[in-house]
Design a protein around this motif. Structure first.
Motif, PDB file in Angstrom:
ATOM      1  N   PRO A 256      29.108 -32.792 -12.702  1.00  0.00           N
ATOM      2  CA  PRO A 256      29.804 -33.921 -13.845  1.00  0.00           C
ATOM      3  C   PRO A 256      29.788 -33.759 -15.084  1.00  0.00           C
ATOM      4  O   PRO A 256      30.648 -34.175 -15.896  1.00  0.00           O
ATOM      5  N   GLU A 257      28.863 -32.951 -15.762  1.00  0.00           N
ATOM      6  CA  GLU A 257      28.713 -32.762 -17.121  1.00  0.00           C
ATOM      7  C   GLU A 257      30.074 -31.667 -17.443  1.00  0.00           C
ATOM      8  O   GLU A 257      30.263 -31.649 -18.746  1.00  0.00           O
ATOM      9  N   HIS A 258      30.830 -30.987 -16.661  1.00  0.00           N
ATOM     10  CA  HIS A 258      31.698 -30.112 -16.914  1.00  0.00           C
ATOM     11  C   HIS A 258      32.913 -30.681 -16.627  1.00  0.00           C
ATOM     12  O   HIS A 258      33.765 -30.295 -16.090  1.00  0.00           O
ATOM     13  N   CYS A 259      33.133 -31.732 -17.383  1.00  0.00           N
ATOM     14  CA  CYS A 259      34.442 -32.477 -17.718  1.00  0.00           C
ATOM     15  C   CYS A 259      35.191 -31.488 -18.406  1.00  0.00           C
ATOM     16  O   CYS A 259      35.478 -32.135 -19.714  1.00  0.00           O
ATOM     17  N   SER A 260      35.944 -30.538 -18.186  1.00  0.00           N
ATOM     18  CA  SER A 260      36.524 -29.669 -19.079  1.00  0.00           C
ATOM     19  C   SER A 260      37.819 -30.551 -19.428  1.00  0.00           C
ATOM     20  O   SER A 260      38.371 -31.462 -19.078  1.00  0.00           O
ATOM     21  N   ALA A 261      38.571 -29.747 -20.568  1.00  0.00           N
ATOM     22  CA  ALA A 261      39.747 -30.512 -21.027  1.00  0.00           C
ATOM     23  C   ALA A 261      40.859 -30.383 -20.192  1.00  0.00           C
ATOM     24  O   ALA A 261      41.623 -31.236 -19.852  1.00  0.00           O
ATOM     25  N   GLN A 262      40.807 -29.397 -19.230  1.00  0.00           N
ATOM     26  CA  GLN A 262      41.780 -29.296 -18.152  1.00  0.00           C
ATOM     27  C   GLN A 262      41.610 -30.631 -17.194  1.00  0.00           C
ATOM     28  O   GLN A 262      42.690 -30.953 -16.546  1.00  0.00           O
ATOM     29  N   LEU A 263      40.599 -30.650 -16.768  1.00  0.00           N
ATOM     30  CA  LEU A 263      40.207 -31.852 -15.922  1.00  0.00           C
ATOM     31  C   LEU A 263      40.411 -33.412 -16.704  1.00  0.00           C
ATOM     32  O   LEU A 263      41.145 -34.176 -15.964  1.00  0.00           O
ATOM     33  N   ARG A 264      40.364 -33.353 -17.571  1.00  0.00           N
ATOM     34  CA  ARG A 264      40.767 -34.705 -18.756  1.00  0.00           C
ATOM     35  C   ARG A 264      42.307 -34.539 -18.487  1.00  0.00           C
ATOM     36  O   ARG A 264      42.851 -35.957 -18.155  1.00  0.00           O
TER      37      ARG A 264
ATOM     38  N   ARG B  31      44.465 -33.415 -16.367  1.00  0.00           N
ATOM     39  CA  ARG B  31      44.814 -33.555 -15.041  1.00  0.00           C
ATOM     40  C   ARG B  31      44.721 -35.246 -14.436  1.00  0.00           C
ATOM     41  O   ARG B  31      45.492 -35.826 -13.780  1.00  0.00           O
ATOM     42  N   ILE B  32      43.332 -35.685 -14.749  1.00  0.00           N
ATOM     43  CA  ILE B  32      42.987 -36.872 -14.336  1.00  0.00           C
ATOM     44  C   ILE B  32      44.149 -37.967 -15.318  1.00  0.00           C
ATOM     45  O   ILE B  32      44.634 -38.725 -14.632  1.00  0.00           O
ATOM     46  N   LEU B  33      44.414 -38.022 -16.637  1.00  0.00           N
ATOM     47  CA  LEU B  33      45.224 -38.827 -17.302  1.00  0.00           C
ATOM     48  C   LEU B  33      46.523 -38.485 -16.694  1.00  0.00           C
ATOM     49  O   LEU B  33      47.302 -39.675 -16.688  1.00  0.00           O
ATOM     50  N   SER B  34      47.027 -37.322 -16.490  1.00  0.00           N
ATOM     51  CA  SER B  34      48.508 -37.054 -16.253  1.00  0.00           C
ATOM     52  C   SER B  34      48.460 -37.606 -14.800  1.00  0.00           C
ATOM     53  O   SER B  34      49.933 -38.023 -14.591  1.00  0.00           O
ATOM     54  N   GLN B  35      47.669 -37.961 -14.006  1.00  0.00           N
ATOM     55  CA  GLN B  35      47.809 -38.545 -12.705  1.00  0.00           C
ATOM     56  C   GLN B  35      47.815 -40.080 -12.391  1.00  0.00           C
ATOM     57  O   GLN B  35      47.865 -40.668 -11.539  1.00  0.00           O
ATOM     58  N   ALA B  36      47.178 -40.507 -13.856  1.00  0.00           N
ATOM     59  CA  ALA B  36      46.798 -41.870 -13.856  1.00  0.00           C
ATOM     60  C   ALA B  36      48.034 -42.693 -13.905  1.00  0.00           C
ATOM     61  O   ALA B  36      49.244 -42.294 -14.342  1.00  0.00           O
ATOM     62  N   ARG B  37      48.023 -43.843 -13.243  1.00  0.00           N
ATOM     63  CA  ARG B  37      49.193 -44.680 -13.009  1.00  0.00           C
ATOM     64  C   ARG B  37      49.732 -45.256 -14.338  1.00  0.00           C
ATOM     65  O   ARG B  37      51.167 -45.425 -14.609  1.00  0.00           O
ATOM     66  N   TYR B  38      49.048 -45.441 -15.567  1.00  0.00           N
ATOM     67  CA  TYR B  38      49.372 -45.808 -16.584  1.00  0.00           C
ATOM     68  C   TYR B  38      50.189 -44.578 -17.545  1.00  0.00           C
ATOM     69  O   TYR B  38      51.148 -44.761 -18.191  1.00  0.00           O
ATOM     70  N   PHE B  39      49.898 -43.260 -17.214  1.00  0.00           N
ATOM     71  CA  PHE B  39      50.332 -42.109 -18.082  1.00  0.00           C
ATOM     72  C   PHE B  39      51.036 -41.007 -17.111  1.00  0.00           C
ATOM     73  O   PHE B  39      51.656 -40.077 -17.691  1.00  0.00           O
ATOM     74  N   SER B  40      51.203 -41.340 -15.949  1.00  0.00           N
ATOM     75  CA  SER B  40      52.006 -40.174 -14.913  1.00  0.00           C
ATOM     76  C   SER B  40      53.456 -40.078 -15.658  1.00  0.00           C
ATOM     77  O   SER B  40      54.200 -41.144 -16.028  1.00  0.00           O
ATOM     78  N   GLY B  41      54.042 -39.194 -15.863  1.00  0.00           N
ATOM     79  CA  GLY B  41      55.482 -39.024 -16.298  1.00  0.00           C
ATOM     80  C   GLY B  41      55.562 -38.797 -17.823  1.00  0.00           C
ATOM     81  O   GLY B  41      56.590 -38.434 -18.278  1.00  0.00           O
ATOM     82  N   LEU B  42      54.439 -38.744 -18.494  1.00  0.00           N
ATOM     83  CA  LEU B  42      54.494 -38.598 -19.841  1.00  0.00           C
ATOM     84  C   LEU B  42      54.667 -36.983 -20.234  1.00  0.00           C
ATOM     85  O   LEU B  42      54.251 -36.444 -19.508  1.00  0.00           O
TER      86      LEU B  42
ATOM     87  N   GLU C 278      53.129 -33.311 -24.721  1.00  0.00           N
ATOM     88  CA  GLU C 278      52.975 -33.577 -25.953  1.00  0.00           C
ATOM     89  C   GLU C 278      52.398 -35.004 -26.157  1.00  0.00           C
ATOM     90  O   GLU C 278      51.208 -35.316 -26.847  1.00  0.00           O
ATOM     91  N   VAL C 279      53.036 -36.021 -25.600  1.00  0.00           N
ATOM     92  CA  VAL C 279      52.430 -37.256 -25.645  1.00  0.00           C
ATOM     93  C   VAL C 279      50.972 -37.551 -24.621  1.00  0.00           C
ATOM     94  O   VAL C 279      50.111 -38.101 -25.286  1.00  0.00           O
ATOM     95  N   LEU C 280      50.788 -36.798 -23.845  1.00  0.00           N
ATOM     96  CA  LEU C 280      49.677 -36.817 -23.022  1.00  0.00           C
ATOM     97  C   LEU C 280      48.734 -36.418 -23.715  1.00  0.00           C
ATOM     98  O   LEU C 280      47.382 -36.840 -23.452  1.00  0.00           O
ATOM     99  N   GLU C 281      48.600 -35.391 -24.572  1.00  0.00           N
ATOM    100  CA  GLU C 281      47.657 -34.850 -25.419  1.00  0.00           C
ATOM    101  C   GLU C 281      47.408 -35.910 -26.497  1.00  0.00           C
ATOM    102  O   GLU C 281      46.059 -35.885 -26.606  1.00  0.00           O
ATOM    103  N   GLN C 282      48.108 -36.534 -26.952  1.00  0.00           N
ATOM    104  CA  GLN C 282      47.958 -37.749 -27.949  1.00  0.00           C
ATOM    105  C   GLN C 282      47.011 -38.721 -27.347  1.00  0.00           C
ATOM    106  O   GLN C 282      46.367 -39.177 -27.672  1.00  0.00           O
TER     107      GLN C 282
END
Length: 251
Positions: free
Chosen positions: A17-25, A27-38, A41-45
């Protein structure tokens, strides 16, 4: 001769769990229902507004009734939601897998956390404050629309939960809970066996709290479902062998 307990069919997730890499972050946010489809560039923000927090198993992430100051996403591990009952017990409401969100914020209409969130396993979560989330809503209308749709789905889910408790028997409620857990946590054919594997330290008491029944009653129902070939069980795992058979219990 007594049979030895059957171990979980799969080994634990090898990612610490301590290895929450930038790639994992990402992926998690890109699949989240609030942020999918962004856009990327916006997802990085969006990602830059989240803090990464780590919790050992059984650590409390937020307390029921506390000021709702953060929204959380499960990046690694499993989180359980609890509510304190009038009898003084902590009632298990749900188990959250990777990618699930919990907590609450004033911009979402939540002034106080509705449940206590506790790490069921060693977990990494991504957290955002109310001020940062408010800015996201102001800057990105797409996120605002996704939030409104999510709130509507949550209301529908709450109505369905009330219907289940008020109109269904325990057998049906257990079947529905297992199907829900299989959808969220299940591993379909991951170990070469048939059925959907739910690999989680879910006790009979936990399941009983989820369906509003006693552990003894839930144990009897689980034994019946296993005898009928609808499920299989072992230490810290349940396998749904016949999803359609479980679904038929609610008809």
């Amino acid at each position: 001769m007594n049979a030895t307990p059957r171990p979980p069919p799969l080994t634990a997730d090898p990612v610490a769990p301590e290895h929450c890499s930038a790639q994992l972050r990402h992926r998690i946010l890109s699949q989240a229902r609030y942020f999918s489809g962004l856009s990327a560039e916006v997802l990085e923000q969006v990602s830059r507004r989240f803090r990464e927090l780590h919790f050992p198993a059984d650590a409390v992430i937020c307390h029921e009734g506390g000021n709702a100051e953060r929204l959380f996403f499960v990046a690694h591990g499993k989180v359980k939601l609890l509510r304190h009952s009038a009898a003084g017990d902590d009632v298990l409401l749900d188990l959250l897998p990777q990618g699930a969100l919990f907590g609450g914020l004033a911009p979402l209409g939540t002034r106080h956390y509705p449940e206590t969130a506790m790490a069921q396993t060693d977990s990494c979560v991504l957290a955002i404050s109310g001020a940062d989330f408010q800015q996201l809503l102001e800057q990105h209308p797409q996120v605002t629309l996704a939030v409104l749709a999510s709130v509507a789905r949550s209301l529908d889910d709450a109505r369905e939960a009330i219907r289940q408790i008020s109109t269904s028997d325990v057998r049906t409620r257990v079947a529905t809970a297992l199907l829900k857990l299989a959808e969220r946590l299940g591993e379909d054919g991951a170990d070469g066996a048939e059925g959907v594997l739910i690999r989680s330290p879910l006790s009979r008491q936990d399941l009983a709290a989820m369906v509003g029944a006693t552990p003894e009653t839930v144990s009897r129902v689980m034994a019946d479902l296993k005898r009928e070939g609808l499920i299989d069980t072992g230490r810290q795992w349940v396998r749904v062998l016949d999803p359609r058979g479980l679904q038929a219990l609610d008809t």
